[in-house]
Enzyme design. Structure first.
Site, PDB file in Angstrom:
ATOM      1  N   GLU A 245       0.840  -1.196   0.000  1.00 16.85           N
ATOM      2  CA  GLU A 245       0.000   0.000   0.000  1.00 16.85           C
ATOM      3  C   GLU A 245       0.879   1.251   0.000  1.00 16.85           C
ATOM      4  OE1 GLU A 245      -3.716   1.784   2.657  1.00 16.85           O
ATOM      5  OE2 GLU A 245      -2.102   0.678   3.645  1.00 16.85           O
ATOM      6  N   LYS A 316     -11.314  -0.469  -1.452  1.00 20.46           N
ATOM      7  CA  LYS A 316     -11.295  -0.833  -0.038  1.00 20.46           C
ATOM      8  C   LYS A 316     -12.658  -0.562   0.590  1.00 20.46           C
ATOM      9  CE  LYS A 316      -8.634  -0.176   4.220  1.00 20.46           C
ATOM     10  NZ  LYS A 316      -7.515   0.534   4.872  1.00 20.46           N
ATOM     11  N   CYS A 366      -4.609  -3.261   3.964  1.00 16.84           N
ATOM     12  CA  CYS A 366      -4.198  -2.854   5.302  1.00 16.84           C
ATOM     13  C   CYS A 366      -5.111  -3.417   6.391  1.00 16.84           C
ATOM     14  CB  CYS A 366      -4.106  -1.328   5.376  1.00 16.84           C
ATOM     15  SG  CYS A 366      -3.193  -0.727   6.819  1.00 16.84           S
TER      16      CYS A 366
END
Length: 484
Positions: A245, A316, A366
């Site tokens: 990321e 996400k 994440c």
């Protein structure tokens, strides 16, 4: 090795302290607050360095978070105390169910925080990861709580026979899970060649920015060249190259022509490239009203194709409060984000799998990897390989990168899937379907990690019904409270 086996015993010692329920509540709350202060002190440093907060304010916010998380310990001691005082056999089941129910509730909602589940204390206990393919991490938390209570009972004078039987039952279950999950490779397994790029790019701090635009530009240029040099080294025909990321920050695929062209040149070498970038989307209504396009924290997959590389995206879905968006931002305009993206991200609205060379990638960006049910949803949709990309440079050389690695191991074991983890400064890792780390990287080292993984398609019991264990514990906890 012996210490993790008794991980929950001190909590039951606090819950069984004689006195009023309110006394147990306060003592349990104190126990929890101290435990969390010891476990997550790195949050204060992150807020001070990257949030621009004074040290006192950062410590105060850490203390408030610890008090909130410690409240779950206090509620457990308050609700389970009378059960433990009775000392009967049902307490061996009902009291651990109360703990798991509270642990599951802690992870619910947009601001849920299922960090450091009790299950993770047994990450290296033989058979513990294997059993999660049946009962998941929350189910293992139940077994750990049951073991802790049984050990606590053995230290006393009551229910020793039941406690000993409980310990033997847990040991037998772990042994069965381990020996029925042995590797049985077949000769026709299709393997996917994977390379993880760890560029060792640290977050820009206020001190770096104050150094002047020339110094900042030189640092960004050096990071950029190192990232693409490692990527060209990693790229081979048929290989999947994975970036962590924020690796390409501040450049964005859709807004920086040079960045897009350099990505195309990497993929022209014959490899596929999975990376992170902001994505903008404007609905028809927003376009007509002149509103700014919504931003998503996205994972892009570029695969070789005739002409330009083919693109696939995943947005996400579970964003980090104050990191990727500000809750009630219209009411708190002065509160700044920790994330690099200017303006708030919007959450994705669907699970999208990314297809590469016969494998279907279930990507978690994440913090998403710490949510068991969300990762299981990707597997039910058909993910044959799990990938998590993260930026752990926020935390430096603290416990946080190690704590963040553990959920990835459990998600692999729960779902019976290999998992590839790319972290911008480490710890990157390749994990097999049983949660074992096949390869990992040191922190603060730029490198390319290569491995071969076997995409899998069978569903574990947990992947089929990830809520079965938590909901059963909620039902048992409700029964225990009513029984009390």
């Amino acid at each position: 090795m012996l210490l993790p086996l008794a991980a929950a015993a001190p909590l039951f010692a606090v819950a069984a302290i004689p006195g009023s329920p309110w006394r147990r509540l306060w003592l349990g709350w104190l126990h929890g607050a101290v435990a969390w202060l010891i476990a997550i002190p790195w949050i204060a440093g992150t807020l001070e360095i990257y949030g621009g907060l004074p040290g006192v304010a950062s410590a105060l916010l850490l203390g408030l978070l610890a008090l909130y998380l410690g409240l779950y310990h206090g509620l457990f001691c308050w609700l389970a105390g009378r059960l433990l005082a009775r000392g009967d056999l049902p307490a061996l089941t009902l009291a651990p169910a109360i703990w798991v129910a509270l642990e599951w509730v802690r992870g619910l909602g947009p601001s849920g925080f299922p960090w450091n589940l009790l299950a993770y204390a047994w990450v290296d206990v033989p058979g513990a990861l294997d059993v999660t393919r049946w009962i998941g991490s929350h189910g293992l938390s139940f077994l750990i709580a049951t073991t802790g209570l049984a050990l606590f009972r053995l230290a006393g004078r009551e229910s020793r026979r039941g406690a000993l039987a409980t310990l033997l039952a847990v040991a037998a279950l772990l042994s069965i899970a381990r020996w029925t999950n042995l590797d049985r490779p077949s000769g026709d397994e299709r393997r996917l060649d994977v390379a993880v790029v760890q560029p060792n790019i640290h977050m820009a701090t206020a001190a770096m920015v104050d150094g002047g635009p020339n110094e900042q530009f030189a640092d960004l240029a050096s990071n950029y060249e190192r990232l693409f040099a490692l990527s060209r080294e990693a790229c081979e025909p048929g290989r999947l190259v994975v970036w962590p990321e924020s690796a390409g920050w501040p450049y964005q695929l859709e807004r920086d022509g040079r960045f897009a062209a350099d990505l195309e040149r990497v993929v022209a070498g014959g490899c596929s490239l999975l990376f992170n970038s902001a994505r903008w989307d404007r609905s028809g209504q927003e376009a007509r009203s002149g509103k700014e396009a919504r931003a998503f924290n996205a994972a892009y997959l570029l695969t070789p194709g005739p002409g330009r590389a083919r693109r696939q995206t995943y947005d996400k879905m579970h964003l980090v409060p104050f990191g990727e968006y500000v809750p009630f931002g219209h009411l708190l305009p002065a509160v700044r984000q920790l994330a690099r993206q200017a303006g708030g991200f919007s959450p994705g609205d669907e699970v999208r799998l990314l297809d590469v060379d016969g494998a279907r990638l279930g990507v978690s960006i994440c913090f998403e990897i710490v949510f068991p049910e969300q990762v299981a949803a990707r597997v039910r949709r058909g993910a044959s390989l799990l990938v998590t990309i993260t930026n752990d440079s926020w935390y430096g050389r603290t416990w946080a990168p190690h704590q963040h690695l553990r959920p990835a191991r459990f998600r692999a074991a729960e779902n019976g899937r290999p998992l590839v983890r790319a972290a911008i400064t480490g710890i990157s890792a390749v994990i097999d379907r049983r949660g074992r780390v096949l390869a990992d990287s040191p922190i603060d080292e730029a490198m390319v990690m290569r491995a071969q993984v076997v995409p899998l398609s069978s569903l574990t019991l947990f992947a089929r019904a990830p809520l079965l264990g938590p909901l059963l514990c909620v039902a048992l906890a409700g029964f225990a409270i009513l029984r009390r």
